[in-house]
Design an enzyme around this catalytic site. Structure first.
Site, mmCIF file in Angstrom:
data_model
loop_
_atom_site.group_PDB
_atom_site.id
_atom_site.type_symbol
_atom_site.label_atom_id
_atom_site.label_comp_id
_atom_site.label_asym_id
_atom_site.label_seq_id
_atom_site.Cartn_x
_atom_site.Cartn_y
_atom_site.Cartn_z
ATOM 1 C CG HIS A 54 84.396 20.472 30.757
ATOM 2 N ND1 HIS A 54 85.625 20.109 30.294
ATOM 3 C CD2 HIS A 54 83.873 19.379 31.361
ATOM 4 C CE1 HIS A 54 85.832 18.839 30.590
ATOM 5 N NE2 HIS A 54 84.794 18.374 31.241
ATOM 6 C CG ASP A 56 77.984 16.065 35.946
ATOM 7 O OD1 ASP A 56 77.667 14.912 35.624
ATOM 8 O OD2 ASP A 56 79.064 16.351 36.488
HETATM 9 N N1 ACO Z 1 79.197 29.560 37.008
HETATM 10 C C1 ACO Z 1 79.652 30.843 37.027
HETATM 11 N N2 ACO Z 1 80.898 31.203 36.685
HETATM 12 C C2 ACO Z 1 81.745 30.241 36.315
HETATM 13 C C3 ACO Z 1 81.358 28.879 36.260
HETATM 14 C C4 ACO Z 1 80.028 28.554 36.625
HETATM 15 N N3 ACO Z 1 79.602 27.302 36.610
HETATM 16 N N4 ACO Z 1 82.402 28.134 35.856
HETATM 17 C C5 ACO Z 1 83.416 28.963 35.644
HETATM 18 N N5 ACO Z 1 83.023 30.256 35.928
HETATM 19 C C6 ACO Z 1 83.830 31.463 35.753
HETATM 20 C C7 ACO Z 1 84.858 31.611 36.866
HETATM 21 O O1 ACO Z 1 84.357 32.355 37.951
HETATM 22 C C8 ACO Z 1 85.980 32.317 36.149
HETATM 23 O O2 ACO Z 1 85.624 33.658 36.006
HETATM 24 P P1 ACO Z 1 86.774 34.827 36.045
HETATM 25 O O3 ACO Z 1 87.642 34.536 34.842
HETATM 26 O O4 ACO Z 1 86.017 36.092 35.957
HETATM 27 O O5 ACO Z 1 87.499 34.630 37.342
HETATM 28 C C9 ACO Z 1 85.958 31.708 34.740
HETATM 29 O O6 ACO Z 1 84.576 31.309 34.548
HETATM 30 C C10 ACO Z 1 86.858 30.503 34.564
HETATM 31 O O7 ACO Z 1 86.572 29.579 35.594
HETATM 32 P P2 ACO Z 1 87.610 28.592 36.247
HETATM 33 O O8 ACO Z 1 87.106 28.157 37.575
HETATM 34 O O9 ACO Z 1 88.983 29.183 36.159
HETATM 35 O O10 ACO Z 1 87.545 27.383 35.198
HETATM 36 P P3 ACO Z 1 88.143 25.978 35.445
HETATM 37 O O11 ACO Z 1 88.473 25.453 34.095
HETATM 38 O O12 ACO Z 1 89.214 25.996 36.474
HETATM 39 O O13 ACO Z 1 86.924 25.164 36.100
HETATM 40 C C11 ACO Z 1 84.927 23.922 36.325
HETATM 41 C C12 ACO Z 1 86.088 24.301 35.400
HETATM 42 C C13 ACO Z 1 85.460 23.407 37.668
HETATM 43 C C14 ACO Z 1 84.117 22.796 35.668
HETATM 44 C C15 ACO Z 1 84.039 25.184 36.560
HETATM 45 O O14 ACO Z 1 83.518 25.623 35.322
HETATM 46 C C16 ACO Z 1 82.910 24.924 37.566
HETATM 47 O O15 ACO Z 1 83.110 25.076 38.767
HETATM 48 N N6 ACO Z 1 81.682 24.528 37.070
HETATM 49 C C17 ACO Z 1 80.593 24.172 37.952
HETATM 50 C C18 ACO Z 1 80.778 22.781 38.503
HETATM 51 C C19 ACO Z 1 80.537 21.714 37.473
HETATM 52 O O16 ACO Z 1 79.542 21.731 36.746
HETATM 53 N N7 ACO Z 1 81.438 20.733 37.446
HETATM 54 C C20 ACO Z 1 81.319 19.556 36.553
HETATM 55 C C21 ACO Z 1 82.373 19.581 35.496
HETATM 56 S S1 ACO Z 1 82.143 18.304 34.341
HETATM 57 C C22 ACO Z 1 82.712 16.942 35.135
HETATM 58 O O17 ACO Z 1 83.535 16.950 36.009
HETATM 59 C C23 ACO Z 1 82.119 15.699 34.727
#
Ligand code: ACO
Length: 424
Positions: free
Chosen positions: A302, A359
């Site tokens: 998140h 979620d």
């Molecule tokens: N699985 C594996 N790796 C992940 C995940 C995940 N679900 N989420 C983040 N990471 C990793 C990224 O690859 C990144 O790694 P790095 O630093 O080595 O490059 C690091 O964690 C940071 O990730 P970002 O994408 O920069 O984090 P951001 O804050 O931009 O994204 C998000 C947040 C979109 C929720 C992300 O965690 C994600 O895609 N999660 C899966 C989708 C999801 O569950 N979305 C629902 C969110 S809650 C809502 O909207 C109600």
């Protein structure tokens, strides 16, 4: 608090500091470009405060979420969804008479125009219900007058709250080829929705209490989440003075994406994939960590919560209770718990502070309730509606609101001469 100082290009500039009621600090950079000719570069707006807001407070490090100052744990345990909608939109908890009147007004407006039903009929039965929901909400602008008077805005707010569940349930009935079930004014908000979803003319259907309670909880937990992607979209569209229906329709589109509200559908599809692959959790955790793979653990991570998502904790407990009360034994719940356990012990997820989000468990509860997977994001939209409305109203009432218009750093070609087509 002292001004913030920025040293840039051999000069020092000062910027005022603003402090919120929970001591959150912002540096007011509105004069940055005028003073320095530079812009603040912040893709994804991770550090950008786009507004002041008195609706929802989140402390992502401490796992705190409050609506209008009330902790989510108390609201989830004690409130009804219409009460929460009233609180978010009007700023205060209603007294009994106010709540009754609010609910009465909503009940009065639950029908949709019969011509809208014809438009809905014209969609293919395979249409994604989010496409129908967004289109129908924007279409409301063609049935109901919009202007800036508080009376018209309040009436359209009630219409939206009343009609969204009807549109959502009708889109489901259309997709399965069953007759529409009209709203019933003797039922509560959640019971009415479930009745429109599951009742058939050939049977007597009474909404089981456990379903009504579970839906109440799920909608409350989704009701607002400050400046997330869909809410910011609602504000951004509304900042151009576009109307309420158009702004909320845009928010629904933003919610649809798999990184936002679409994640609940993706979580179930991921859990099914793991089940069909023999329950090999480790393989999927490894895939999520592999930088050469696009795969992410859906329902994990998140932008704001870096410790735990309080909504996910409430839902994890509720998932057990609801499944037990409904007598549902869903292997996907065990897969989800095992996956969570493995991921939470893994260095990759610990380092990046990745925890289950709201979620991760909501889809399992919706599934147990009989809601089809492609309707999960629609359920999220019904829950988030009061938050979008409250944020839109707050944005429009704020005299400091300017049209949202970010800037960019241009990385394209410098000026070059156009060559006519036959000379290229
Ligand atoms: N699985 C594996 N790796 C992940 C995940 C995940 N679900 N989420 C983040 N990471 C990793 C990224 O690859 C990144 O790694 P790095 O630093 O080595 O490059 C690091 O964690 C940071 O990730 P970002 O994408 O920069 O984090 P951001 O804050 O931009 O994204 C998000 C947040 C979109 C929720 C992300 O965690 C994600 O895609 N999660 C899966 C989708 C999801 O569950 N979305 C629902 C969110 S809650 C809502 O909207 C109600």
């Amino acid at each position: 608090m002292e001004n913030a100082k920025l040293s840039f290009n051999g000069r020092e500039y000062e910027f005022p500091v603003i402090v919120g009621t929970e001591e959150e600090i912002g540096i007011d950079m509105q004069s940055l470009r005028a003073k320095t000719k530079a812009i603040a570069f912040d893709p994804g707006y991770g550090n950008t405060g786009a507004c002041e807001s008195a609706i929802t407070y989140i402390d992502g490090d401490a796992g705190i979420l409050r609506y209008r100052g009330y902790p989510i744990e108390q609201i989830a345990a004690l409130a009804t969804f219409p009460e929460v909608a009233y609180l978010l939109i009007n700023g205060q908890l209603p007294v009994l008479e106010q709540l009754r009147e609010f609910e009465r007004e909503i009940r009065y407006h639950t029908l949709i125009h019969e011509d809208m039903k014809k438009a809905l009929d014209a969609y293919p039965s395979t249409a994604h219900p989010m496409a129908i929901l967004a289109a129908m909400v924007i279409s409301l602008a063609s049935y109901y007058h919009e202007d800036d008077s508080p009376e018209t805005i309040n009436l359209n707010i009630i219409r939206l709250l009343a009609k969204l569940p009807t549109i959502a349930a009708f889109s489901y009935k259309h997709s399965v080829g069953q007759p529409y079930v009209y709203p019933r004014n003797d039922l509560s908000y959640t019971q009415n929705f479930l009745n429109m979803m599951f009742c058939l003319p050939t049977m007597d259907y009474v909404v089981p209490d456990v379903l009504g309670r579970a839906l109440n909880l799920l909608l409350i937990l989704h009701a607002d989440h400050e400046q997330n992607c869909s809410t910011s979209t609602v504000r951004m569209v509304g900042s151009s003075r576009a109307g309420l229906f158009a702004s909320i329709g845009a928010g629904i589109c933003a919610l649809w994406g798999p990184l936002h509200g679409g994640a609940n559908q993706e979580v179930i599809e991921m859990l099914e994939m793991i089940r069909d692959d023999g329950g090999n959790y480790r393989k999927y955790v490894d895939m999520a960590k592999d930088k050469n793979s696009d795969f992410r653990l859906m329902g994990f991570g998140h932008r704001v919560y870096r410790n735990f998502d309080p909504r996910a904790q409430i839902l994890k407990k509720s998932a057990d209770e609801v499944l037990q009360a409904l007598g549902v034994n869903d292997p996907l719940l065990d897969i989800a718990k095992n996956l969570e356990e493995i991921a939470l012990r893994d260095e990759y997820f610990i380092e990046r502070k990745l925890y289950p989000n709201v979620d991760f468990y909501s889809g399992i509860i919706y599934r147990a309730m009989g809601i089809p997977t492609n309707m999960f994001t629609v359920m999220f939209a019904i829950g988030r509606l009061p938050g979008w409305i409250a944020q839109w109203k707050e944005m429009r009432a704020d005299k400091h609101t300017r049209i949202a218009r970010p800037r960019q750093i241009y990385t394209g070609e410098r000026e070059r001469q156009f060559v006519p087509i036959f000379q290229r």
